[in-house]
Design a protein around this motif. Structure first.
Motif, PDB file in Angstrom:
ATOM      1  N   TYR A 102      25.082  55.931 -47.337  1.00 50.08           N
ATOM      2  CA  TYR A 102      25.779  56.928 -48.141  1.00 50.08           C
ATOM      3  C   TYR A 102      25.208  56.951 -49.542  1.00 50.08           C
ATOM      4  N   LYS A 103      25.096  58.160 -50.100  1.00 46.38           N
ATOM      5  CA  LYS A 103      24.508  58.334 -51.424  1.00 46.38           C
ATOM      6  C   LYS A 103      25.370  57.695 -52.513  1.00 46.38           C
ATOM      7  N   VAL A 104      26.679  57.862 -52.421  1.00 49.46           N
ATOM      8  CA  VAL A 104      27.586  57.318 -53.432  1.00 49.46           C
ATOM      9  C   VAL A 104      28.046  55.931 -52.985  1.00 49.46           C
ATOM     10  N   GLN A 105      27.759  54.933 -53.786  1.00 50.31           N
ATOM     11  CA  GLN A 105      28.136  53.545 -53.493  1.00 50.31           C
ATOM     12  C   GLN A 105      29.029  53.038 -54.629  1.00 50.31           C
ATOM     13  N   ARG A 106      30.237  52.600 -54.291  1.00 52.79           N
ATOM     14  CA  ARG A 106      31.163  52.053 -55.283  1.00 52.79           C
ATOM     15  C   ARG A 106      31.906  50.880 -54.668  1.00 52.79           C
ATOM     16  N   SER A 107      32.381  50.002 -55.502  1.00 50.21           N
ATOM     17  CA  SER A 107      33.224  48.906 -55.023  1.00 50.21           C
ATOM     18  C   SER A 107      34.610  49.476 -54.720  1.00 50.21           C
ATOM     19  N   ASP A 108      35.418  48.720 -53.980  1.00 51.43           N
ATOM     20  CA  ASP A 108      36.785  49.175 -53.703  1.00 51.43           C
ATOM     21  C   ASP A 108      37.557  49.390 -54.993  1.00 51.43           C
ATOM     22  N   ARG A 109      37.330  48.548 -55.957  1.00 48.31           N
ATOM     23  CA  ARG A 109      38.010  48.689 -57.256  1.00 48.31           C
ATOM     24  C   ARG A 109      37.613  50.001 -57.936  1.00 48.31           C
ATOM     25  N   GLU A 110      36.320  50.343 -57.881  1.00 47.65           N
ATOM     26  CA  GLU A 110      35.860  51.604 -58.476  1.00 47.65           C
ATOM     27  C   GLU A 110      36.455  52.798 -57.743  1.00 47.65           C
ATOM     28  N   TRP A 111      36.483  52.746 -56.403  1.00 42.97           N
ATOM     29  CA  TRP A 111      37.077  53.843 -55.632  1.00 42.97           C
ATOM     30  C   TRP A 111      38.547  54.017 -56.003  1.00 42.97           C
ATOM     31  N   ALA A 112      39.275  52.928 -56.124  1.00 47.99           N
ATOM     32  CA  ALA A 112      40.691  52.999 -56.474  1.00 47.99           C
ATOM     33  C   ALA A 112      40.891  53.625 -57.850  1.00 47.99           C
ATOM     34  N   TYR A 113      39.923  53.439 -58.726  1.00 48.85           N
ATOM     35  CA  TYR A 113      40.011  54.008 -60.070  1.00 48.85           C
ATOM     36  C   TYR A 113      39.728  55.511 -60.074  1.00 48.85           C
ATOM     37  N   VAL A 114      38.733  55.962 -59.315  1.00 46.46           N
ATOM     38  CA  VAL A 114      38.314  57.375 -59.383  1.00 46.46           C
ATOM     39  C   VAL A 114      39.091  58.290 -58.438  1.00 46.46           C
ATOM     40  N   LEU A 115      39.747  57.737 -57.423  1.00 46.74           N
ATOM     41  CA  LEU A 115      40.508  58.551 -56.477  1.00 46.74           C
ATOM     42  C   LEU A 115      42.002  58.406 -56.728  1.00 46.74           C
ATOM     43  N   SER A 116      42.763  59.448 -56.405  1.00 45.43           N
ATOM     44  CA  SER A 116      44.221  59.320 -56.466  1.00 45.43           C
ATOM     45  C   SER A 116      44.656  58.374 -55.346  1.00 45.43           C
ATOM     46  N   GLY A 117      45.896  57.954 -55.368  1.00 47.17           N
ATOM     47  CA  GLY A 117      46.396  57.069 -54.323  1.00 47.17           C
ATOM     48  C   GLY A 117      46.278  57.686 -52.940  1.00 47.17           C
ATOM     49  N   ALA A 118      46.632  58.976 -52.825  1.00 45.80           N
ATOM     50  CA  ALA A 118      46.552  59.668 -51.534  1.00 45.80           C
ATOM     51  C   ALA A 118      45.097  59.820 -51.089  1.00 45.80           C
ATOM     52  N   GLN A 119      44.203  60.163 -52.017  1.00 40.89           N
ATOM     53  CA  GLN A 119      42.787  60.296 -51.681  1.00 40.89           C
ATOM     54  C   GLN A 119      42.219  58.956 -51.213  1.00 40.89           C
ATOM     55  N   TYR A 120      42.565  57.886 -51.897  1.00 39.14           N
ATOM     56  CA  TYR A 120      42.082  56.554 -51.530  1.00 39.14           C
ATOM     57  C   TYR A 120      42.560  56.193 -50.129  1.00 39.14           C
ATOM     58  N   ASN A 121      43.824  56.473 -49.845  1.00 46.12           N
ATOM     59  CA  ASN A 121      44.379  56.171 -48.529  1.00 46.12           C
ATOM     60  C   ASN A 121      43.617  56.901 -47.421  1.00 46.12           C
ATOM     61  N   VAL A 122      43.350  58.176 -47.614  1.00 43.43           N
ATOM     62  CA  VAL A 122      42.667  58.966 -46.587  1.00 43.43           C
ATOM     63  C   VAL A 122      41.175  58.639 -46.517  1.00 43.43           C
ATOM     64  N   LEU A 123      40.498  58.634 -47.665  1.00 43.37           N
ATOM     65  CA  LEU A 123      39.042  58.475 -47.680  1.00 43.37           C
ATOM     66  C   LEU A 123      38.557  57.045 -47.469  1.00 43.37           C
ATOM     67  N   ARG A 124      39.309  56.070 -47.935  1.00 43.84           N
ATOM     68  CA  ARG A 124      38.838  54.691 -47.876  1.00 43.84           C
ATOM     69  C   ARG A 124      39.565  53.835 -46.846  1.00 43.84           C
ATOM     70  N   GLN A 125      40.812  54.214 -46.500  1.00 49.47           N
ATOM     71  CA  GLN A 125      41.586  53.390 -45.592  1.00 49.47           C
ATOM     72  C   GLN A 125      41.885  54.069 -44.256  1.00 49.47           C
ATOM     73  N   GLY A 126      41.361  55.272 -44.053  1.00 49.44           N
ATOM     74  CA  GLY A 126      41.539  55.962 -42.781  1.00 49.44           C
ATOM     75  C   GLY A 126      42.932  56.518 -42.564  1.00 49.44           C
ATOM     76  N   GLY A 127      43.683  56.700 -43.643  1.00 43.50           N
ATOM     77  CA  GLY A 127      45.033  57.239 -43.527  1.00 43.50           C
ATOM     78  C   GLY A 127      45.017  58.741 -43.258  1.00 43.50           C
ATOM     79  N   THR A 128      46.192  59.293 -43.047  1.00 40.45           N
ATOM     80  CA  THR A 128      46.349  60.731 -42.859  1.00 40.45           C
ATOM     81  C   THR A 128      47.479  61.230 -43.750  1.00 40.45           C
ATOM     82  N   GLU A 129      47.488  62.540 -43.969  1.00 35.36           N
ATOM     83  CA  GLU A 129      48.563  63.150 -44.752  1.00 35.36           C
ATOM     84  C   GLU A 129      49.692  63.557 -43.816  1.00 35.36           C
ATOM     85  N   ARG A 130      50.923  63.553 -44.339  1.00 34.67           N
ATOM     86  CA  ARG A 130      52.042  64.098 -43.570  1.00 34.67           C
ATOM     87  C   ARG A 130      51.818  65.602 -43.432  1.00 34.67           C
ATOM     88  N   PRO A 131      52.221  66.222 -42.316  1.00 32.79           N
ATOM     89  CA  PRO A 131      52.056  67.666 -42.150  1.00 32.79           C
ATOM     90  C   PRO A 131      52.669  68.441 -43.317  1.00 32.79           C
TER      91      PRO A 131
END
Length: 76
Positions: free
Chosen positions: A12-41
């Motif tokens: 992947y072109k963008v490489q960040r530590s988990d701490r960096e991802w948590a800083y640049v993404l919202s909580g919901a974005q982090y859950n979906v993009l980094r932890q494989g979560g989903t949004e409620r309908p």
């Protein structure tokens, strides 16, 4: 020696530590993009989005799809 296991992020072109991802993404974005979560309908702010333009990945900025192809699937 055993071959090195490939990382989930190798290639992947963008490489960040988990701490960096948590800083640049919202909580919901982090859950979906980094932890494989989903949004409620129907909970996404994009459900009623009507502006013209291109939707991009919140993590790397890659264009994903045009608003011209967005449609209401009825699934939330």
């Amino acid at each position: 020696p055993a071959p090195r296991d490939k990382s989930r992020t190798d290639g992947y072109k963008v490489q960040r530590s988990d701490r960096e991802w948590a800083y640049v993404l919202s909580g919901a974005q982090y859950n979906v993009l980094r932890q494989g979560g989903t949004e409620r309908p129907n909970s996404s702010i994009l459900v009623n989005e009507k502006r013209k333009g291109t939707f991009s990945c919140a993590g790397c900025g890659t264009p994903l799809y045009s608003s011209e192809t967005k449609f209401n699937s009825g699934t939330g």
